[in-house]
Design a protein around this motif. Structure first.
Motif, PDB file in Angstrom:
ATOM      1  N   LEU A 159     -10.380 -12.878   4.939  1.00 40.12           N
ATOM      2  CA  LEU A 159      -9.794 -11.531   5.004  1.00 40.12           C
ATOM      3  C   LEU A 159      -8.346 -11.558   4.544  1.00 40.12           C
ATOM      4  N   ILE A 160      -7.623 -12.627   4.881  1.00 43.42           N
ATOM      5  CA  ILE A 160      -6.234 -12.752   4.433  1.00 43.42           C
ATOM      6  C   ILE A 160      -6.182 -12.835   2.909  1.00 43.42           C
ATOM      7  N   ARG A 161      -7.048 -13.653   2.340  1.00 43.62           N
ATOM      8  CA  ARG A 161      -7.070 -13.786   0.877  1.00 43.62           C
ATOM      9  C   ARG A 161      -7.455 -12.462   0.216  1.00 43.62           C
ATOM     10  N   THR A 162      -8.412 -11.776   0.796  1.00 41.77           N
ATOM     11  CA  THR A 162      -8.819 -10.476   0.274  1.00 41.77           C
ATOM     12  C   THR A 162      -7.689  -9.471   0.381  1.00 41.77           C
ATOM     13  N   SER A 163      -6.961  -9.529   1.486  1.00 34.13           N
ATOM     14  CA  SER A 163      -5.838  -8.609   1.691  1.00 34.13           C
ATOM     15  C   SER A 163      -4.738  -8.845   0.671  1.00 34.13           C
ATOM     16  N   VAL A 164      -4.494 -10.119   0.359  1.00 31.78           N
ATOM     17  CA  VAL A 164      -3.472 -10.451  -0.641  1.00 31.78           C
ATOM     18  C   VAL A 164      -3.840  -9.861  -1.991  1.00 31.78           C
ATOM     19  N   LEU A 165      -5.103 -10.010  -2.382  1.00 33.11           N
ATOM     20  CA  LEU A 165      -5.552  -9.445  -3.653  1.00 33.11           C
ATOM     21  C   LEU A 165      -5.414  -7.925  -3.655  1.00 33.11           C
ATOM     22  N   THR A 166      -5.685  -7.313  -2.513  1.00 33.36           N
ATOM     23  CA  THR A 166      -5.557  -5.860  -2.410  1.00 33.36           C
ATOM     24  C   THR A 166      -4.106  -5.430  -2.517  1.00 33.36           C
ATOM     25  N   ILE A 167      -3.198  -6.164  -1.875  1.00 30.32           N
ATOM     26  CA  ILE A 167      -1.774  -5.828  -1.943  1.00 30.32           C
ATOM     27  C   ILE A 167      -1.270  -5.944  -3.382  1.00 30.32           C
ATOM     28  N   ILE A 168      -1.710  -6.971  -4.072  1.00 29.24           N
ATOM     29  CA  ILE A 168      -1.319  -7.129  -5.478  1.00 29.24           C
ATOM     30  C   ILE A 168      -1.843  -5.965  -6.304  1.00 29.24           C
ATOM     31  N   ILE A 203      11.574  -5.392 -19.627  1.00 32.14           N
ATOM     32  CA  ILE A 203      11.303  -6.808 -19.344  1.00 32.14           C
ATOM     33  C   ILE A 203      11.722  -7.167 -17.924  1.00 32.14           C
ATOM     34  N   VAL A 204      12.922  -6.763 -17.513  1.00 33.38           N
ATOM     35  CA  VAL A 204      13.415  -7.118 -16.179  1.00 33.38           C
ATOM     36  C   VAL A 204      12.593  -6.434 -15.091  1.00 33.38           C
ATOM     37  N   ALA A 205      12.235  -5.163 -15.300  1.00 36.99           N
ATOM     38  CA  ALA A 205      11.403  -4.465 -14.314  1.00 36.99           C
ATOM     39  C   ALA A 205      10.054  -5.155 -14.167  1.00 36.99           C
ATOM     40  N   THR A 206       9.492  -5.591 -15.287  1.00 38.28           N
ATOM     41  CA  THR A 206       8.220  -6.312 -15.244  1.00 38.28           C
ATOM     42  C   THR A 206       8.366  -7.638 -14.513  1.00 38.28           C
ATOM     43  N   LEU A 207       9.453  -8.357 -14.786  1.00 35.61           N
ATOM     44  CA  LEU A 207       9.697  -9.635 -14.121  1.00 35.61           C
ATOM     45  C   LEU A 207       9.884  -9.458 -12.615  1.00 35.61           C
ATOM     46  N   LEU A 208      10.553  -8.388 -12.212  1.00 36.16           N
ATOM     47  CA  LEU A 208      10.745  -8.121 -10.788  1.00 36.16           C
ATOM     48  C   LEU A 208       9.414  -7.840 -10.094  1.00 36.16           C
ATOM     49  N   ILE A 209       8.536  -7.112 -10.772  1.00 35.32           N
ATOM     50  CA  ILE A 209       7.198  -6.866 -10.222  1.00 35.32           C
ATOM     51  C   ILE A 209       6.445  -8.184 -10.067  1.00 35.32           C
ATOM     52  N   LEU A 210       6.563  -9.058 -11.065  1.00 32.21           N
ATOM     53  CA  LEU A 210       5.895 -10.359 -10.998  1.00 32.21           C
ATOM     54  C   LEU A 210       6.443 -11.211  -9.859  1.00 32.21           C
ATOM     55  N   VAL A 211       7.750 -11.146  -9.642  1.00 32.20           N
ATOM     56  CA  VAL A 211       8.362 -11.905  -8.539  1.00 32.20           C
ATOM     57  C   VAL A 211       7.791 -11.441  -7.202  1.00 32.20           C
ATOM     58  N   ILE A 212       7.691 -10.122  -7.023  1.00 29.43           N
ATOM     59  CA  ILE A 212       7.119  -9.581  -5.778  1.00 29.43           C
ATOM     60  C   ILE A 212       5.682 -10.053  -5.611  1.00 29.43           C
ATOM     61  N   VAL A 213       4.910 -10.028  -6.693  1.00 24.63           N
ATOM     62  CA  VAL A 213       3.510 -10.471  -6.651  1.00 24.63           C
ATOM     63  C   VAL A 213       3.418 -11.945  -6.270  1.00 24.63           C
ATOM     64  N   PHE A 214       4.251 -12.784  -6.902  1.00 23.90           N
ATOM     65  CA  PHE A 214       4.204 -14.222  -6.624  1.00 23.90           C
ATOM     66  C   PHE A 214       4.592 -14.539  -5.180  1.00 23.90           C
ATOM     67  N   ILE A 216       4.222 -12.523  -2.531  1.00 25.09           N
ATOM     68  CA  ILE A 216       3.106 -12.106  -1.672  1.00 25.09           C
ATOM     69  C   ILE A 216       1.940 -13.077  -1.788  1.00 25.09           C
ATOM     70  N   GLN A 217       1.633 -13.506  -3.004  1.00 24.47           N
ATOM     71  CA  GLN A 217       0.545 -14.456  -3.214  1.00 24.47           C
ATOM     72  C   GLN A 217       0.826 -15.771  -2.500  1.00 24.47           C
ATOM     73  N   GLY A 218       2.056 -16.254  -2.620  1.00 26.51           N
ATOM     74  CA  GLY A 218       2.422 -17.514  -1.989  1.00 26.51           C
ATOM     75  C   GLY A 218       2.354 -17.442  -0.470  1.00 26.51           C
ATOM     76  N   LEU A 219       2.908 -16.375   0.103  1.00 22.41           N
ATOM     77  CA  LEU A 219       2.878 -16.218   1.558  1.00 22.41           C
ATOM     78  C   LEU A 219       1.448 -16.073   2.067  1.00 22.41           C
ATOM     79  N   GLY A 220       0.639 -15.326   1.337  1.00 16.97           N
ATOM     80  CA  GLY A 220      -0.759 -15.144   1.729  1.00 16.97           C
ATOM     81  C   GLY A 220      -1.534 -16.454   1.690  1.00 16.97           C
TER      82      GLY A 220
END
Length: 230
Positions: A159-168, A203-214, A216-220
């Motif tokens: 469920l945690i892994r599924t939740s991470v994918l959903t948050i992304i 480019i920077v806005a995209t990179l910031l989105i990727l940082v947030i994703v990474f 969340i993925q790492g913590l999950g």
């Protein structure tokens, strides 16, 4: 350092702060993601559990209820999010009083997320060993106890892994909502970057989105591994 940044990404430096700046965009994206995850997640979890227990193999099998829930989830999962934004405008206006900005994006985000997460929860919980469920029933456990002590506990790592994918996925939806006026990094990337040919902002806005994703993925992943090792 500041001179270097001014040369490499002048538009980012100019638009870093302010009401429509990058910092505000980060907080707006996090705001939409947090509330959508919280509210949409709770609704989706409840729907997912209901789909499992009311299934013909479930502990509270009810064909009529399952059919209604299944069709409800299928319908709302099938509507493209960009169309959903327009369809639920009257509902959004009624509930939150606005259809623009991060607040105005919450209703369609939640409506779009809950059915998606519900199906993920269902797919996760149906994989739990039926023998464990049967043992709980044999011990006289009621439906609520089986849901909390068996389904949710046994399925927690997945469920945690599924939740991470959903948050992304939610982060991606906030970017799409931002493109039509919801604010956030998606809005900045499109309205200030793409439409004004300011590529450094895009480019920077995209990179910031990727940082947030990474993050969340790492913590999950860390949380799921910790639960798995108990």
């Amino acid at each position: 350092m500041l001179n270097f940044l001014n040369q490499v990404m002048p538009n980012v430096v100019e638009n870093w702060s302010g009401d429509t700046g990058m910092v505000t965009g980060i907080w707006q994206t996090l705001y939409m993601t947090f509330w959508t995850t919280l509210i949409g997640g709770l609704i989706g979890l409840a729907l997912g559990v209901a789909l499992v227990i009311y299934d013909e193999q479930g502990i509270m099998a009810n064909k009529a209820v399952y059919s209604i829930l299944d069709k409800f989830v299928n319908v709302f999962r099938s509507i493209p999010f960009i169309i959903l934004l327009s369809v639920v405008f009257p509902i959004t206006q009624f509930i939150v009083g606005t259809t623009i900005g991060p607040k105005g994006a919450l209703v369609p985000l939640i409506i779009g997320t809950a059915p998606f997460y519900a199906r993920q929860v269902q797919n996760t919980l149906v994989q739990i060993d039926p023998g464990v469920i049967e043992s709980a029933e044999a011990l006289g456990y009621g439906p609520w106890t089986i849901i909390t002590k068996v389904y949710l506990r046994e399925g927690l790592p997945d469920l945690i892994r599924t939740s991470v994918l959903t948050i992304i996925s939610i982060i991606g939806l906030t970017a799409m909502a931002g493109a039509v006026g919801a604010g956030g990094l998606g809005y900045i990337a499109v309205s200030k970057g793409y439409q004004r040919y300011q590529n450094d902002i895009t480019i920077v806005a995209t990179l910031l989105i990727l940082v947030i994703v990474f993050i969340i993925q790492g913590l999950g992943d860390l949380w799921a591994k910790k639960i798995d090792h108990r």
